[in-house]
Design a protein around this motif. Structure first.
Motif, short mmCIF file in Angstrom:
data_model
loop_
_atom_site.label_atom_id
_atom_site.label_comp_id
_atom_site.label_asym_id
_atom_site.label_seq_id
_atom_site.Cartn_x
_atom_site.Cartn_y
_atom_site.Cartn_z
N ASN A 1 -6.58 9.61 -4.97
CA ASN A 1 -6.87 8.20 -5.04
C ASN A 1 -8.50 8.07 -5.20
OD1 ASN A 1 -7.11 5.46 -4.62
ND2 ASN A 1 -6.10 5.57 -2.68
N LEU B 1 0.97 -1.20 -0.07
CA LEU B 1 0.00 -0.03 -0.12
C LEU B 1 0.71 1.12 -0.08
CD1 LEU B 1 -2.84 1.48 0.25
CD2 LEU B 1 -2.59 1.04 2.70
N SER C 1 -12.30 -5.74 -6.71
CA SER C 1 -13.53 -5.53 -7.40
C SER C 1 -14.29 -6.90 -7.19
CB SER C 1 -13.25 -5.27 -8.77
OG SER C 1 -13.42 -3.77 -8.81
N LYS C 2 -14.02 -7.59 -6.19
CA LYS C 2 -14.71 -8.79 -6.03
C LYS C 2 -15.58 -8.64 -4.35
CE LYS C 2 -11.00 -11.36 -8.39
NZ LYS C 2 -11.77 -11.38 -9.65
N GLU D 1 1.05 4.33 -2.86
CA GLU D 1 0.74 5.70 -2.44
C GLU D 1 2.10 6.51 -2.73
OE1 GLU D 1 -1.26 5.74 1.55
OE2 GLU D 1 -2.90 5.46 0.08
N PHE E 1 -14.99 3.82 -3.67
CA PHE E 1 -15.07 2.68 -2.80
C PHE E 1 -15.91 3.23 -1.55
CE2 PHE E 1 -13.71 0.26 0.95
CZ PHE E 1 -14.39 -0.96 0.78
N PHE F 1 -7.23 -9.60 -6.54
CA PHE F 1 -8.54 -9.95 -5.83
C PHE F 1 -9.36 -8.57 -5.62
CE2 PHE F 1 -5.41 -13.09 -4.90
CZ PHE F 1 -6.28 -14.26 -4.97
N LEU G 1 -10.32 6.02 -7.12
CA LEU G 1 -10.94 4.67 -7.08
C LEU G 1 -11.51 4.37 -5.58
CD1 LEU G 1 -8.94 2.61 -9.53
CD2 LEU G 1 -11.17 3.21 -9.53
N ALA G 2 -10.27 4.53 -4.50
CA ALA G 2 -10.70 4.40 -3.19
C ALA G 2 -11.78 5.16 -2.70
CB ALA G 2 -9.31 4.52 -2.10
N ILE H 1 -14.50 -7.99 -1.60
CA ILE H 1 -13.66 -8.53 -0.68
C ILE H 1 -13.43 -7.22 0.24
CG2 ILE H 1 -11.57 -9.36 0.21
CD1 ILE H 1 -11.25 -10.83 -2.14
N GLY H 2 -13.27 -6.02 -0.30
CA GLY H 2 -13.18 -4.89 0.55
C GLY H 2 -14.43 -4.41 1.32
N LYS H 3 -15.66 -4.68 0.61
CA LYS H 3 -17.05 -4.50 1.33
C LYS H 3 -16.85 -5.18 2.42
CE LYS H 3 -21.75 -3.96 0.73
NZ LYS H 3 -21.62 -3.02 1.99
N GLU I 1 -8.04 3.21 9.31
CA GLU I 1 -6.64 3.96 8.87
C GLU I 1 -6.31 3.41 7.54
OE1 GLU I 1 -4.78 4.51 13.38
OE2 GLU I 1 -4.73 2.46 12.64
C1 LIG Z 1 -9.91 0.33 -2.03
C2 LIG Z 1 -9.89 -1.30 -1.95
C3 LIG Z 1 -9.58 -1.55 -0.55
C4 LIG Z 1 -11.40 -1.64 -2.48
O1 LIG Z 1 -11.54 -3.09 -2.18
P1 LIG Z 1 -12.19 -4.08 -3.26
O2 LIG Z 1 -12.46 -5.33 -2.78
O3 LIG Z 1 -11.64 -3.81 -4.50
O4 LIG Z 1 -13.48 -3.34 -3.18
P2 LIG Z 1 -15.07 -3.88 -3.52
O5 LIG Z 1 -15.09 -5.07 -4.46
O6 LIG Z 1 -15.71 -4.11 -2.36
O7 LIG Z 1 -15.97 -2.82 -4.35
C5 LIG Z 1 -15.43 -2.28 -5.61
C6 LIG Z 1 -15.65 -0.85 -5.59
O8 LIG Z 1 -14.40 -0.27 -5.25
C7 LIG Z 1 -13.99 0.93 -6.02
N1 LIG Z 1 -12.64 0.59 -6.19
C8 LIG Z 1 -11.65 1.14 -5.50
N2 LIG Z 1 -10.29 0.82 -5.73
C9 LIG Z 1 -10.43 0.03 -6.91
C10 LIG Z 1 -9.41 -0.61 -7.44
N3 LIG Z 1 -8.00 -0.37 -7.31
N4 LIG Z 1 -9.88 -1.53 -8.57
C11 LIG Z 1 -11.40 -1.68 -8.62
N5 LIG Z 1 -12.09 -1.16 -8.13
C12 LIG Z 1 -11.90 -0.24 -6.97
C13 LIG Z 1 -14.75 0.70 -7.43
O9 LIG Z 1 -15.84 1.83 -7.26
C14 LIG Z 1 -15.31 -0.62 -7.47
O10 LIG Z 1 -16.47 -0.70 -7.75
P3 LIG Z 1 -16.80 -1.50 -9.31
O11 LIG Z 1 -16.45 -2.89 -9.08
O12 LIG Z 1 -18.32 -1.58 -9.43
O13 LIG Z 1 -16.28 -0.86 -10.36
C15 LIG Z 1 -9.11 -1.88 -2.90
O14 LIG Z 1 -9.59 -1.59 -4.43
C16 LIG Z 1 -7.62 -1.45 -2.71
O15 LIG Z 1 -6.99 -2.41 -2.06
N6 LIG Z 1 -7.00 -0.69 -3.47
C17 LIG Z 1 -5.57 -0.02 -3.33
C18 LIG Z 1 -5.33 0.48 -1.97
C19 LIG Z 1 -5.93 1.57 -1.47
O16 LIG Z 1 -6.20 2.44 -2.36
N7 LIG Z 1 -6.54 1.59 -0.47
C20 LIG Z 1 -7.31 2.77 0.21
C21 LIG Z 1 -6.46 3.90 0.78
S1 LIG Z 1 -5.91 3.51 2.41
#
Ligand SMILES: CC(C)(COP(=O)(O)OP(=O)(O)OC[C@H]1O[C@@H](n2cnc3c(N)ncnc32)[C@H](O)[C@@H]1OP(=O)(O)O)[C@@H](O)C(=O)NCCC(=O)NCCS
Length: 159
Positions: free
Chosen positions: A136, A23, A105-106, A27, A142, A103, A138-139, A108-110, A95
């Motif tokens: 950031n 991460l 967009s599956k 960043e 999310f 992994f 995309l984050a 897992i983050g949610k 944090e």
């Molecule tokens: C942000 C993050 C934790 C979200 O986890 P995730 O498992 O990809 O999220 P989900 O599957 O629950 O949700 C997906 C949504 O998050 C968003 N998203 C955020 N970052 C993304 C990424 N790098 N790739 C794809 N989708 C992302 C999109 O809106 C996506 O929606 P979609 O699939 O309909 O396009 C993850 O993408 C990640 O680790 N990103 C890199 C690290 C980061 O930026 N961390 C946050 C700063 S502390």
């Protein structure tokens, strides 16, 4: 994709630090060249994660797919009364959260986020907060999808 979310233990420390380093690298490259990559695996980084994993006022979660840790979330309670000087509000800070690229967009983050909110509720938290780089996008997307709304913008200048 079958994903398990569980609280981290000390056995996960190294893996969590490795993900945290990924991460930081992302960043540093994309948003903040000042980030110190040596911090993560150094004495302070180890201490930080040992505290977060072991203390009752913090929460480290890991997501597991096919027996392998593919992501983590780290959060902590804030001090009661620290939020806008409201004496009864218990805040929590999300944090860091990171999922390995393949992994993402599956949902897992949610799942990690939902589990964090469950933990917050057991601690009577009524405000969850986080900081994220404005670059950031995309984050931010999310977090907004998970009901966070924009509140403040941190500005800075080099002197
Ligand atoms: C942000 C993050 C934790 C979200 O986890 P995730 O498992 O990809 O999220 P989900 O599957 O629950 O949700 C997906 C949504 O998050 C968003 N998203 C955020 N970052 C993304 C990424 N790098 N790739 C794809 N989708 C992302 C999109 O809106 C996506 O929606 P979609 O699939 O309909 O396009 C993850 O993408 C990640 O680790 N990103 C890199 C690290 C980061 O930026 N961390 C946050 C700063 S502390």
């Amino acid at each position: 994709m079958a994903t398990t979310i569980r609280k981290a233990t000390m056995k996960d420390l190294k893996k969590i630090q490795e993900l945290n380093l990924e991460l930081f690298k992302k960043e540093k490259k994309e948003y903040d060249s000042l980030l110190d990559l040596d911090w993560v695996l150094g004495k302070d980084g180890i201490e930080y994660y040992k505290n977060r994993i072991s203390k009752d006022n913090s929460c480290v979660l890991v997501s597991i797919v096919d027996g392998k840790i593919v992501g983590y979330l780290c959060g902590e309670l804030g001090k009661t009364g620290a939020y806008r000087r409201l004496s009864k509000v218990i805040p929590a800070y999300l944090e860091t959260i990171f999922i390995l690229e393949e992994f993402r967009s599956k949902k897992i983050g949610k799942k990690l986020y939902d589990k964090f909110i469950e933990w917050c509720k057991t601690k009577n938290v009524s405000k969850a907060m986080l900081d994220v780089s404005t670059k950031n996008k995309l984050a931010i997307k999310f977090y907004r999808k998970n009901k966070f709304v924009d509140y403040s913008l941190t500005l800075e200048t080099d002197l």
